[in-house]
Design a protein around this motif. Structure first.
Motif, PDB file in Angstrom:
ATOM      1  N   LEU B  56       0.823  -1.206   0.000  1.00 42.35           N
ATOM      2  CA  LEU B  56       0.000   0.000   0.000  1.00 42.35           C
ATOM      3  C   LEU B  56       0.864   1.266   0.000  1.00 42.35           C
ATOM      4  N   ALA B  57       2.178   1.079  -0.078  1.00 41.23           N
ATOM      5  CA  ALA B  57       3.092   2.204   0.117  1.00 41.23           C
ATOM      6  C   ALA B  57       2.829   3.369  -0.835  1.00 41.23           C
ATOM      7  N   GLN B  58       2.403   3.077  -2.063  1.00 38.99           N
ATOM      8  CA  GLN B  58       2.236   4.148  -3.057  1.00 38.99           C
ATOM      9  C   GLN B  58       0.778   4.536  -3.276  1.00 38.99           C
ATOM     10  N   VAL B  59      -0.107   3.967  -2.465  1.00 41.03           N
ATOM     11  CA  VAL B  59      -1.528   4.274  -2.678  1.00 41.03           C
ATOM     12  C   VAL B  59      -1.890   5.564  -1.934  1.00 41.03           C
ATOM     13  N   PRO B  60      -2.270   6.609  -2.638  1.00 39.16           N
ATOM     14  CA  PRO B  60      -2.555   7.873  -1.966  1.00 39.16           C
ATOM     15  C   PRO B  60      -3.907   7.833  -1.247  1.00 39.16           C
ATOM     16  N   GLY B  61      -4.044   8.688  -0.266  1.00 39.04           N
ATOM     17  CA  GLY B  61      -5.344   8.884   0.384  1.00 39.04           C
ATOM     18  C   GLY B  61      -5.641   7.950   1.532  1.00 39.04           C
ATOM     19  N   LEU B  62      -4.789   6.943   1.738  1.00 37.50           N
ATOM     20  CA  LEU B  62      -5.094   5.980   2.806  1.00 37.50           C
ATOM     21  C   LEU B  62      -4.494   6.384   4.155  1.00 37.50           C
ATOM     22  N   ASP B  63      -3.697   7.470   4.149  1.00 39.74           N
ATOM     23  CA  ASP B  63      -2.993   7.815   5.383  1.00 39.74           C
ATOM     24  C   ASP B  63      -3.729   8.883   6.185  1.00 39.74           C
ATOM     25  N   LYS B  64      -5.010   9.080   5.884  1.00 48.00           N
ATOM     26  CA  LYS B  64      -5.750  10.155   6.565  1.00 48.00           C
ATOM     27  C   LYS B  64      -6.327   9.704   7.896  1.00 48.00           C
ATOM     28  N   LEU B  65      -6.098  10.567   8.897  1.00 46.53           N
ATOM     29  CA  LEU B  65      -6.701  10.376  10.216  1.00 46.53           C
ATOM     30  C   LEU B  65      -7.497  11.649  10.467  1.00 46.53           C
ATOM     31  N   THR B  66      -8.800  11.545  10.414  1.00 46.82           N
ATOM     32  CA  THR B  66      -9.595  12.771  10.567  1.00 46.82           C
ATOM     33  C   THR B  66     -10.622  12.610  11.680  1.00 46.82           C
ATOM     34  N   TYR B  67     -10.900  13.728  12.334  1.00 44.04           N
ATOM     35  CA  TYR B  67     -11.915  13.718  13.390  1.00 44.04           C
ATOM     36  C   TYR B  67     -12.930  14.807  13.119  1.00 44.04           C
ATOM     37  N   ASP B  68     -14.170  14.427  13.292  1.00 46.16           N
ATOM     38  CA  ASP B  68     -15.252  15.389  13.092  1.00 46.16           C
ATOM     39  C   ASP B  68     -16.259  15.169  14.221  1.00 46.16           C
ATOM     40  N   PRO B  69     -16.613  16.229  14.961  1.00 40.72           N
ATOM     41  CA  PRO B  69     -17.474  16.067  16.148  1.00 40.72           C
ATOM     42  C   PRO B  69     -18.805  15.396  15.816  1.00 40.72           C
ATOM     43  N   GLU B  70     -19.247  15.505  14.587  1.00 42.08           N
ATOM     44  CA  GLU B  70     -20.503  14.862  14.205  1.00 42.08           C
ATOM     45  C   GLU B  70     -20.246  13.424  13.741  1.00 42.08           C
ATOM     46  N   GLY B  71     -19.364  13.314  12.782  1.00 40.51           N
ATOM     47  CA  GLY B  71     -19.155  12.016  12.120  1.00 40.51           C
ATOM     48  C   GLY B  71     -18.186  11.092  12.842  1.00 40.51           C
ATOM     49  N   GLY B  72     -17.401  11.616  13.750  1.00 43.54           N
ATOM     50  CA  GLY B  72     -16.464  10.768  14.484  1.00 43.54           C
ATOM     51  C   GLY B  72     -15.093  10.686  13.842  1.00 43.54           C
ATOM     52  N   LEU B  73     -14.424   9.580  14.117  1.00 46.25           N
ATOM     53  CA  LEU B  73     -13.020   9.413  13.732  1.00 46.25           C
ATOM     54  C   LEU B  73     -12.924   8.484  12.514  1.00 46.25           C
ATOM     55  N   THR B  74     -12.112   8.890  11.528  1.00 47.32           N
ATOM     56  CA  THR B  74     -11.858   8.015  10.389  1.00 47.32           C
ATOM     57  C   THR B  74     -10.373   7.667  10.364  1.00 47.32           C
ATOM     58  N   ILE B  75     -10.083   6.381  10.389  1.00 50.39           N
ATOM     59  CA  ILE B  75      -8.689   5.924  10.407  1.00 50.39           C
ATOM     60  C   ILE B  75      -8.409   5.231   9.086  1.00 50.39           C
ATOM     61  N   GLY B  76      -7.572   5.829   8.260  1.00 51.90           N
ATOM     62  CA  GLY B  76      -7.240   5.243   6.959  1.00 51.90           C
ATOM     63  C   GLY B  76      -6.325   4.040   7.117  1.00 51.90           C
ATOM     64  N   ALA B  77      -6.242   3.255   6.043  1.00 51.07           N
ATOM     65  CA  ALA B  77      -5.518   1.978   6.113  1.00 51.07           C
ATOM     66  C   ALA B  77      -4.019   2.141   6.356  1.00 51.07           C
ATOM     67  N   ARG B  78      -3.459   3.317   6.088  1.00 49.59           N
ATOM     68  CA  ARG B  78      -2.027   3.475   6.321  1.00 49.59           C
ATOM     69  C   ARG B  78      -1.711   4.337   7.544  1.00 49.59           C
ATOM     70  N   VAL B  79      -2.719   4.609   8.351  1.00 47.20           N
ATOM     71  CA  VAL B  79      -2.484   5.390   9.577  1.00 47.20           C
ATOM     72  C   VAL B  79      -1.691   4.538  10.572  1.00 47.20           C
ATOM     73  N   THR B  80      -0.584   5.085  11.047  1.00 45.76           N
ATOM     74  CA  THR B  80       0.286   4.315  11.944  1.00 45.76           C
ATOM     75  C   THR B  80      -0.013   4.627  13.408  1.00 45.76           C
ATOM     76  N   LEU B  81       0.614   3.878  14.260  1.00 44.50           N
ATOM     77  CA  LEU B  81       0.473   4.086  15.696  1.00 44.50           C
ATOM     78  C   LEU B  81       0.998   5.451  16.108  1.00 44.50           C
ATOM     79  N   VAL B  82       2.063   5.884  15.437  1.00 47.84           N
ATOM     80  CA  VAL B  82       2.612   7.204  15.750  1.00 47.84           C
ATOM     81  C   VAL B  82       1.605   8.289  15.370  1.00 47.84           C
ATOM     82  N   ASP B  83       0.914   8.112  14.250  1.00 49.33           N
ATOM     83  CA  ASP B  83      -0.130   9.079  13.870  1.00 49.33           C
ATOM     84  C   ASP B  83      -1.180   9.181  14.981  1.00 49.33           C
ATOM     85  N   ILE B  84      -1.559   8.051  15.522  1.00 52.92           N
ATOM     86  CA  ILE B  84      -2.565   8.024  16.593  1.00 52.92           C
ATOM     87  C   ILE B  84      -2.049   8.809  17.806  1.00 52.92           C
ATOM     88  N   LEU B  85      -0.797   8.534  18.160  1.00 52.49           N
ATOM     89  CA  LEU B  85      -0.240   9.181  19.358  1.00 52.49           C
ATOM     90  C   LEU B  85      -0.108  10.689  19.178  1.00 52.49           C
TER      91      LEU B  85
END
Ligand SMILES: Cc1cc2nc3c(=O)[nH]c(=O)nc-3n(C[C@H](O)[C@H](O)[C@H](O)COP(=O)(O)OP(=O)(O)OC[C@H]3O[C@@H](n4cnc5c(N)ncnc54)[C@H](O)[C@@H]3O)c2cc1C
Lengths: 786, 292
Positions: B56-85
């Motif tokens: 998945l290294a070259q697949v764009p758009g999967l590294d998004k970690l987004t939070y929205d007070p209405e919709g909640g949290l979206t964790i993309g397939a390439r989001v790492t533990l460091v991103d979470i922290l």
């Protein structure tokens, strides 16, 4: 000792830059032209079996395969990977009864991972793919994992010359009643007011050095066998290989590659015999053998595990009257260090306290575990776990403070050391205890933790230890050192002492610079080629600085003497009237009469003759120092550790909060190096007492020969730690130094066990002390009370 | 027994999600997806062999970690533990997940290991998976024939087995927005600090003052998959959290789990301390992540 210029300083370690930048050349990094790769086929299906058929044919057909070798295709000679037989004199060798019982490949599998055959191919991949094609069938044999199982009368015999599978017990000839003893224990126990007694288990701990075993061998066009290895013992391995392959020593050369940690795992041979056997099969081509971690685990030795029983008797006033002990270790498949550890485990016991009488019995039983051998401390951590818990139980029954009791009853100067008949010549254990106790606030904490009731309970415990610097007079400690003075007055030290990461090449260089009176930068260490270096017994028993340093000091004194002789001749003065400062030799009280070391060195090589007259100038010839050094003693290091722990009564979890280590190091040649040894030792000691054990299933298959499931203490597990270096120069050590390589691992073991005892009021008899065991013990105590 | 040599495979590098799912469609069960590789490479060095590895290294758009007070949290397939922290939103709104990431593996591992990789591995010890199980979430899976969503409650089928079909790529995990009064926490027990869990627990409590309206309580290392504890959840529903209630919970846990003996611990020990762990993780949630 006043006015030391290099000794005692935190100089830059000789190995640090290469290691930090990745430049250090480990055996795995060595690439030679035409290199071939070996892969050993091991038995991972059984711990005890006979090979009923071996089919190499499919493997031989594989792409890239050069040769496939079974047991008959290599030397049939048996060997013993340990070097202990070469460390003692011939008479002692006979008494010990060490035997050669290993072979390169076997048709009788005696432990999980035993070697059956091998492939040599043009790449690692090809070798491994072909190895998968070797077909072996086995006939399963009964498995004996403990001494109890192995000594059963019906058990299959591992070796005909060792009936009852008793590989070793203290020999009657040297140890009457098969015991290391003084006094009469039965008599003494009769006069005891308090007797404590219990049976313990000590674990099969693994060194877990960072570098897994990697070897290269080449049988070259001169018919010389070259081996690249990170062994701790180059000169003894050279001789061992010469014996095994029946070659003169001049035709065996060991090249020491950077050693990625040893801790005993490389004490003696590991896979040098296999690698050399492969190389002998393909003359002219270098063969490389790389082990995986799992393979390294089952081929290099571990600590000796086993059952350790002890009984101690005291008078009401605390006088220790008797100690009786027996260590039955689960030796493993081959003999290796069966004799050494079985003896020293008792030696450390005998060296600690002033019992009126003591009797220790040590026995090694063959089992279907992987081999045990040397591991930092060589029996001392096992003894510490048992002896120090027994002392604390005694103190609890006597109602005396454990530090007070130890202060009063530990052996000291003039008492017999770990070797009966060789008295201690220095001891600063009292100061260790006093300073450790003050540093952690022992008295206040001991009082504070007396009556706790909460979920989380604290405890504080102490342990002491004695160890050795080299093993004189038991082993023939000896190092040869040459010092070559170059024309520009810099020097090269040539010797075979290895640096396993413990910093010995740095401290030896400090000893050389200090003795010569030269700057540290003017000294170079040339080590690691057995063609060039004279004898050295190898890095073991905390001896490299003590014995190797003694040799370096003596050889450098030889150089200094020659320099002063030449200066005296040149200046027409008595040697006694000369002194050296900044590499210039002056005449006392006469400011203009002097000659530089540079001039003397240059003169001897480049300028020794008047070209017109042909007359000699000064003394011709290059200055070279030499020592063949035997230490007069074993400069005993002592040490004390105080540990503070927190035990969770609901989960049994232990958190080590603080550790204070106070060590009698004689003199810290390099304080940072000493602290490094104590830190690392403590880390391994805590692992041994709390988390480390090799697990087998009931068929003898090892379950955790890997870092996923063998758990050591890592940096994030370490408590707050203070190291106190007590410097009380030993009369025989170089600049007063004692060995510090092993001492650090020992007392954290007993101190942590005692701190847990202090916190929960129960002694856990089996190491490692896991939460599972603590919770079980707490539940049993509860049941007993209700 | 591990090897220094991995089985041969073709490394496929798609440049988009559609390319990735096309590759999955054509290779099916002869392909494995590579995210951080911290599980996959261990398996490859052990005994796992597969013909194709789709990175998945070259697949764009999967590294998004987004939070929205209405919709909640979206964790993309390439989001790492460091991103979470690094995410203040996760720390504030989903403490259980943040706490799991904090103790997860080692710094090096956290740089590359992904949250979704942890879920897809389907280990009964997975730390982030467990925290997310308590928080609740929906996984988006995409294949050449379209997208579907699977609730985490229905995702883990047995040891190492998930509801993912082998032509599907996990795109993202959706975690609902927390309601007012939501409190969550994660806790684990290990042999040494840097280790896999020998027992772990996570809770998500919907609190109204001192009263618990509803709860999701999950445990790991007590069966072939991560499990929820329905009896404990029931005890908590509409209950005031008192010492007596915590004791009742602690006494109940053992009846809801079926741990085994393994190299990390024993069934007996796990049964004994599971209740203690659950009690403590509830306290941790109530105390906003502070022990005691
Ligand atoms: C030293 C070490 C320590 C560890 N410590 C912990 C720990 O403390 N706690 C813990 O829970 N785990 C731990 N792990 C396990 C591992 O790191 C985690 O499970 C990690 O989250 C896996 O993520 P990854 O991105 O590396 O997955 P990968 O290895 O890339 O993939 C894991 C699996 O999921 C599949 N996969 C990944 N992404 C997708 C996708 N988008 N679609 C479809 N399939 C996919 C892969 O094919 C593979 O089967 C540890 C591992 C190691 C080596």
């Amino acid at each position: 000792m006043e006015d030391l210029k290099v000794v005692g300083k935190r100089v830059e370690r000789v190995d640090v830059r290469a290691k930090v930048t990745g430049g250090a050349l480990y055996a795995a990094d060595v690439q030679l032209a035409g290199m071939l790769y070996g892969k050993i086929v091991r038995c991972y299906d059984h711990a005890h079996a006979r090979v009923t058929s071996l089919d190499l044919s499919e493997a031989a057909k594989c792409k890239g395969v050069i040769k496939v070798l079974g047991p008959k295709d290599v030397t049939q000679k048996e060997y013993n990977a340990s070097v202990l037989d070469m460390m003692v004199s011939a008479d002692m060798r006979g008494v010990l009864g060490d035997i050669d019982d290993q072979s390169i490949f076997t048709d009788h599998v005696k432990h999980y991972g035993d070697a059956i055959a091998a492939v040599i191919a043009t790449s690692e991949e090809a070798a491994e793919r072909a190895a998968e094609k070797i077909r072996v069938t086995y006939e399963e044999l009964p498995v004996y994992m403990t001494a109890e199982a192995a000594k059963h009368p019906d058990a299959l015999q591992f070796r005909p010359e060792k009936p009852g599978n008793l590989a070793f017990q203290l020999p009657e000839m040297a140890f009457p009643d098969n015991a290391y003893a003084w006094g009469d224990v039965e008599d003494s126990f009769a006069g005891a007011d308090i007797i404590v007694e219990d049976s313990f288990y000590v674990p099969k701990q693994k060194q877990c050095q960072m570098e897994p075993g990697t070897y290269i061998a080449l049988y070259d066009d001169q018919k010389r066998l070259n081996c690249w290895t990170s062994t701790q013992m180059p000169k003894l391995v050279q001789k061992k290989l010469a014996n095994l392959f029946e070659l003169p020593m001049t035709r065996v050369r060991i090249n020491i590659t950077v050693i990625g940690g040893g801790f005993g795992a490389r004490l003696g041979m590991v896979l040098e015999p296999e690698t050399c056997a492969l190389a002998m099969a393909v003359p002219g081509r270098p063969v490389k053998l790389l082990s995986t971690r799992e393979e390294d685990w089952v081929t290099s030795p571990s600590r000796h595990p086993g059952k350790y029983w002890m009984k101690m008797g005291f008078k009401k006033d605390g006088t220790p009257v008797a100690c009786d002990a027996r260590f039955e270790n689960y030796k493993g498949a081959y003999y290796v260090d069966a004799s050494g550890t079985a003896f020293t485990t008792g030696a450390w016991l005998g060296g600690m306290y002033k019992f009126d009488s003591l009797r220790y019995r040590g026995e090694s039983y063959y089992t279907n575990q992987s081999i045990c051998g040397a591991f930092r401390g060589y029996g001392n951590p096992q003894t510490n776990f048992v002896m120090e818990q027994m002392v604390d139980r005694g103190c609890a029954e006597l109602g005396v403070d454990p530090i007070e009791w130890r202060r009063k009853w530990h052996k000291t100067i003039g008492d017999d050391g770990w070797c009966i008949g060789v008295p201690y010549n220095s001891c600063a254990l009292d100061e260790c205890l006093d300073r450790a106790s003050a540093a952690i606030g022992w008295t206040e904490k001991r009082a504070k933790y007396k009556n706790q009731t909460g979920t989380v309970r604290r405890g504080i415990g102490v342990a002491v230890m004695n160890h050795t610097s080299g093993a004189m007079p038991m082993l023939l400690e000896h190092t040869v050192c040459d010092v070559l003075m170059h024309q520009d007055a810099t020097v090269t030290i040539n010797l075979a002492c290895s640096d396993m990461g413990q910093g010995s090449h740095t401290t030896l260089r400090q000893v050389a610079a200090e003795t010569l009176g030269f700057p540290y930068e003017d000294v170079h260490m040339s080590v690691g080629d057995t063609d060039a270096a004279g004898f050295d017994i190898g890095a073991h028993a905390s001896r490299t600085l003590y014995v190797g340093g003694g040799a370096v000091k003596q050889a450098c004194e030889d150089v200094r003497r020659q320099l002063f002789d030449r200066a005296a001749l040149e200046l027409e003065e008595d040697v006694g009237n000369l002194y050296m400062e900044d590499k210039i030799i002056h005449v006392k009280g006469s400011s203009n009469k002097s000659i530089s070391v540079q001039t003397i060195a240059d003169q001897g090589v480049n300028n020794f003759m008047n070209p017109e007259t042909g007359e000699l100038i000064g003394q011709p010839g290059q200055i070279q120092g030499y020592a063949s050094f035997f230490p007069p003693h074993n400069a005993p290091p002592f040490g004390a550790t105080i540990a503070e722990v927190e035990v969770d009564m609901e989960t049994g979890e232990v958190r080590v909060i603080e550790l204070v280590n106070a060590h009698d190091v004689g003199r810290a040649i390099h304080p940072g190096v000493v602290e490094g040894q104590l830190d690392g030792g403590a880390q391994q000691g805590l692992g041994m007492v709390l988390t480390e054990e090799t697990y087998y299933d009931d068929k003898g298959i090892c379950l955790n020969n890997n870092f996923t499931d063998y758990k050591m203490f890592g940096p994030s597990d370490m408590p707050k730690m203070t190291n106190i270096l007590v410097e009380n120069p030993d009369p025989t050590g170089p600049f007063g130094a004692k060995g510090v390589g092993e001492a650090g691992i020992v007392p954290p073991v007993g101190a942590t066990a005692n701190a847990i005892f202090n916190a929960i009021g129960i002694q856990i008899l089996e190491a490692p002390i896991t939460p599972e065991k603590i919770l079980k013990a707490l539940a049993e105590k509860e049941k007993g009370l209700s | 027994m591990t090897s220094r040599v991995m089985a041969e495979f073709d490394l496929l590098l798609p440049y988009s999600v559609s390319e990735a799912v096309t590759l999955l469609a054509s290779h099916g069960d002869k392909a494995a997806v590579l995210a951080g590789g911290t599980d996959l490479l261990v398996a490859l060095k052990f005994d796992y062999a597969v013909e194709n590895i789709i990175s998945l290294a070259q697949v764009p758009g999967l590294d998004k970690l987004t939070y929205d007070p209405e919709g909640g949290l979206t964790i993309g397939a390439r989001v790492t533990l460091v991103d979470i922290l690094k995410s203040a939103d996760v720390k504030e709104h989903y403490p259980a997940l943040w706490q799991a990431a904090k103790v997860f593996a080692t710094p090096q591992l956290r740089n590359t290991a992904t949250v979704l990789g942890n879920i897809l591995r389907a280990s009964p010890a997975g730390d982030c998976s467990l925290a997310l199980y308590a928080l609740g979430g929906t996984l988006t899976l995409e294949s050449a024939s379209g997208r579907r969503e699977v609730d985490l409650d229905d995702f883990w089928l047995s040891y190492g087995v998930t509801a993912r079909k082998n032509d599907e790529l996990a795109i993202a995990l959706q975690v609902p927005a927390p309601q007012a009064g939501q409190k969550s926490a994660f806790r684990r027990m290990t042999r040494v600090t840097e280790d896999l869990s020998k027992l772990n627990a996570a809770v998500c409590l919907q609190m109204d003052g001192d009263k618990c309206l509803s709860a999701r309580v999950a445990m790991g290392c007590v069966g072939p998959t991560l499990v929820r504890l329905p009896k404990v959840e029931k005890i908590l529903r509409q209950a005031g959290i008192t010492p007596d209630l915590l004791q009742e919970i602690s006494d109940t846990v053992a009846s809801e789990i079926a741990p085994i003996d393994d190299i990390r611990s024993s069934a007996d020990y796990r049964l004994k301390v599971a209740g203690v762990l659950v009690k403590r993780v509830i306290m941790l949630a109530l105390n906003g992540g502070n022990d005691q």
